[in-house]
Design an enzyme around this catalytic site. Structure first.
Site, PDB file in Angstrom:
ATOM      1  N   ASP A 119       0.826  -1.210   0.000  1.00 43.89           N
ATOM      2  CA  ASP A 119       0.000   0.000   0.000  1.00 43.89           C
ATOM      3  C   ASP A 119       0.863   1.264   0.000  1.00 43.89           C
ATOM      4  OD1 ASP A 119      -2.370   1.382  -0.056  1.00 43.89           O
ATOM      5  OD2 ASP A 119      -2.758   1.229   2.101  1.00 43.89           O
ATOM      6  N   LEU A 156      11.117 -20.242  -4.908  1.00 46.51           N
ATOM      7  CA  LEU A 156      10.117 -19.374  -4.286  1.00 46.51           C
ATOM      8  C   LEU A 156       8.744 -19.552  -4.931  1.00 46.51           C
ATOM      9  CD1 LEU A 156       9.386 -16.884  -2.440  1.00 46.51           C
ATOM     10  CD2 LEU A 156       9.940 -15.457  -4.428  1.00 46.51           C
ATOM     11  N   HIS A 209       2.597   3.493  -8.994  1.00 50.56           N
ATOM     12  CA  HIS A 209       2.371   2.074  -9.314  1.00 50.56           C
ATOM     13  C   HIS A 209       3.585   1.486 -10.043  1.00 50.56           C
ATOM     14  CE1 HIS A 209      -1.577   2.309  -7.695  1.00 50.56           C
ATOM     15  NE2 HIS A 209      -2.085   3.072  -8.662  1.00 50.56           N
TER      16      HIS A 209
HETATM   17  C1  IPE Z   1      -5.359  -2.690  -0.288  1.00 45.79           C
HETATM   18  O1  IPE Z   1      -5.045  -1.347  -0.461  1.00 45.79           O
HETATM   19  C2  IPE Z   1      -5.333  -3.389  -1.615  1.00 45.79           C
HETATM   20  C3  IPE Z   1      -4.021  -3.530  -2.250  1.00 45.79           C
HETATM   21  C4  IPE Z   1      -2.877  -3.189  -1.714  1.00 45.79           C
HETATM   22  C5  IPE Z   1      -4.035  -4.105  -3.566  1.00 45.79           C
HETATM   23  P1  IPE Z   1      -6.186  -0.227  -0.618  1.00 45.79           P
HETATM   24  O2  IPE Z   1      -5.482   1.051  -0.775  1.00 45.79           O
HETATM   25  O3  IPE Z   1      -7.125  -0.644  -1.681  1.00 45.79           O
HETATM   26  O4  IPE Z   1      -6.924  -0.344   0.786  1.00 45.79           O
HETATM   27  P2  IPE Z   1      -7.838   0.694   1.566  1.00 45.79           P
HETATM   28  O5  IPE Z   1      -8.904   1.145   0.614  1.00 45.79           O
HETATM   29  O6  IPE Z   1      -6.967   1.837   1.990  1.00 45.79           O
HETATM   30  O7  IPE Z   1      -8.355  -0.074   2.736  1.00 45.79           O
HETATM   31  C1  IPE Z   2      -1.454   0.321  -3.418  1.00 46.62           C
HETATM   32  O1  IPE Z   2      -1.263   1.687  -3.444  1.00 46.62           O
HETATM   33  C2  IPE Z   2      -1.704  -0.272  -4.791  1.00 46.62           C
HETATM   34  C3  IPE Z   2      -3.104  -0.665  -5.027  1.00 46.62           C
HETATM   35  C4  IPE Z   2      -4.054  -0.672  -4.156  1.00 46.62           C
HETATM   36  C5  IPE Z   2      -3.428  -1.104  -6.382  1.00 46.62           C
HETATM   37  P1  IPE Z   2      -2.487   2.699  -3.487  1.00 46.62           P
HETATM   38  O2  IPE Z   2      -2.833   2.944  -4.907  1.00 46.62           O
HETATM   39  O3  IPE Z   2      -3.586   2.204  -2.638  1.00 46.62           O
HETATM   40  O4  IPE Z   2      -1.827   3.986  -2.861  1.00 46.62           O
HETATM   41  P2  IPE Z   2      -2.465   4.967  -1.788  1.00 46.62           P
HETATM   42  O5  IPE Z   2      -2.965   4.105  -0.673  1.00 46.62           O
HETATM   43  O6  IPE Z   2      -3.569   5.702  -2.474  1.00 46.62           O
HETATM   44  O7  IPE Z   2      -1.337   5.847  -1.376  1.00 46.62           O
HETATM   45 MG    MG Z   3      -4.066   2.409  -0.685  1.00 48.25          MG
END
Ligand code: IPE
Ligand code: IPE
Ligand code: MG
Length: 253
Positions: free
Chosen positions: A28, A139, A45
């Site tokens: 995240d 792995l 990303h």
């Molecule tokens: C969780 O992250 C999903 C992934 C890392 C793929 P999100 O950014 O979607 O989660 P919330 O919405 O903050 O809970």
């Molecule tokens: C995690 O990073 C990747 C996915 C959930 C696909 P985020 O895109 O959720 O990044 P934040 O949480 O908005 O910073």
């Molecule tokens: Mg996120």
């Protein structure tokens, strides 16, 4: 930053480390990483994929058996269409750029998640990656893509209900093993530790069943900044945890 998987074989792991058999990661903070640098979320990303490569390298070097990474959740469909398309294109690009190296490093790749909602070409790509790495014995990399625990458990219940309706199974015969075998993760050991980056402290529908006894480690770094230093901090934290599984403290030898 390297754009493909380059496994450094030379560095030896630190002695005395406790290596988890299975690490789960909620990757995240890509968007916040980008925002902090005045860049579009897509840049976050892209850097997130580089961090994933680093993590795969680390797990190989340190002898982790299984790595499960959360890369797109069933709830992430709520994001703008452009961002969803970009994340999907990154999965394709990752496979195109890294599959040969993953094979060369004996990595077995499985994609866990709902196949519904994915277009045919992506499904074929997933099947191809799984088939081409199926006999690898190093792995185990599990990519949770279009994954949500509630959807997974719901699908498992449906599968079991069908077996009962068909007279193949009695309700009284249903046990935890029956449920486990009906999950996407059938045959995969439960995670010993689940890491979430970016400072958020929730599991966001990731491995709810499988993570029942996982140690949760929350790190402040956004996912694109995750590196060996962070990895070792997580392992140090994990080594300090006492896992009881409902029992009582076992005297240390
Ligand atoms: C969780 O992250 C999903 C992934 C890392 C793929 P999100 O950014 O979607 O989660 P919330 O919405 O903050 O809970
Ligand atoms: C995690 O990073 C990747 C996915 C959930 C696909 P985020 O895109 O959720 O990044 P934040 O949480 O908005 O910073
Ligand atoms: Mg996120």
């Amino acid at each position: 930053m390297s754009s493909d998987l380059a496994i450094a074989h030379q560095s030896s792991p630190r002695p005395g480390l406790k290596i988890p058999g299975h690490i789960g990661v909620i990757m995240d903070g890509n968007g916040r990483w980008a925002k902090a640098r005045g860049k579009p979320r897509t840049e976050g990303h892209i850097e997130g994929v580089n961090a994933l490569r680093r993590m795969v390298e680390l797990c190989i070097r340190y002898g982790v058996g299984h790595l499960t990474v959360f890369s797109f959740s069933s709830e992430n469909w709520a994001r703008p269409r452009d961002e969803i398309n970009f994340i999907f294109s990154l999965l394709r690009r990752f496979v195109a750029s890294d599959l040969q190296k993953l094979i060369a490093h004996n990595v077995r790749v499985r994609i866990i998640g709902a196949r519904e909602g994915l277009d045919d070409s992506l499904r074929r790509l997933i099947e191809d990656v799984e088939a081409k790495t199926a006999r690898n014995t190093g792995l185990n990399l599990h990519v949770a893509f279009n994954y949500g625990s509630k959807a997974e458990i719901t699908e498992a219940v449906r599968h079991i209900a069908r077996a009962v309706a068909a007279g193949e199974l009695l309700p009284a015969e249903i046990n935890e093993g029956t449920v486990e075998r009906a999950l996407y993760t059938s045959g995969i050991p439960d995670p010993d530790v689940i890491i979430r980056t970016s400072g958020e402290q929730r599991v966001s529908n990731f491995l709810l069943w499988q993570g029942a006894y996982s140690e949760l480690v929350f790190v402040e770094d956004n996912w694109p900044d995750f590196d060996e230093h962070t990895f070792l901090r997580v392992l140090d934290e994990y080594a300090m945890r006492e896992r009881r599984f409902g029992g009582v403290e076992v005297a240390r030898q």
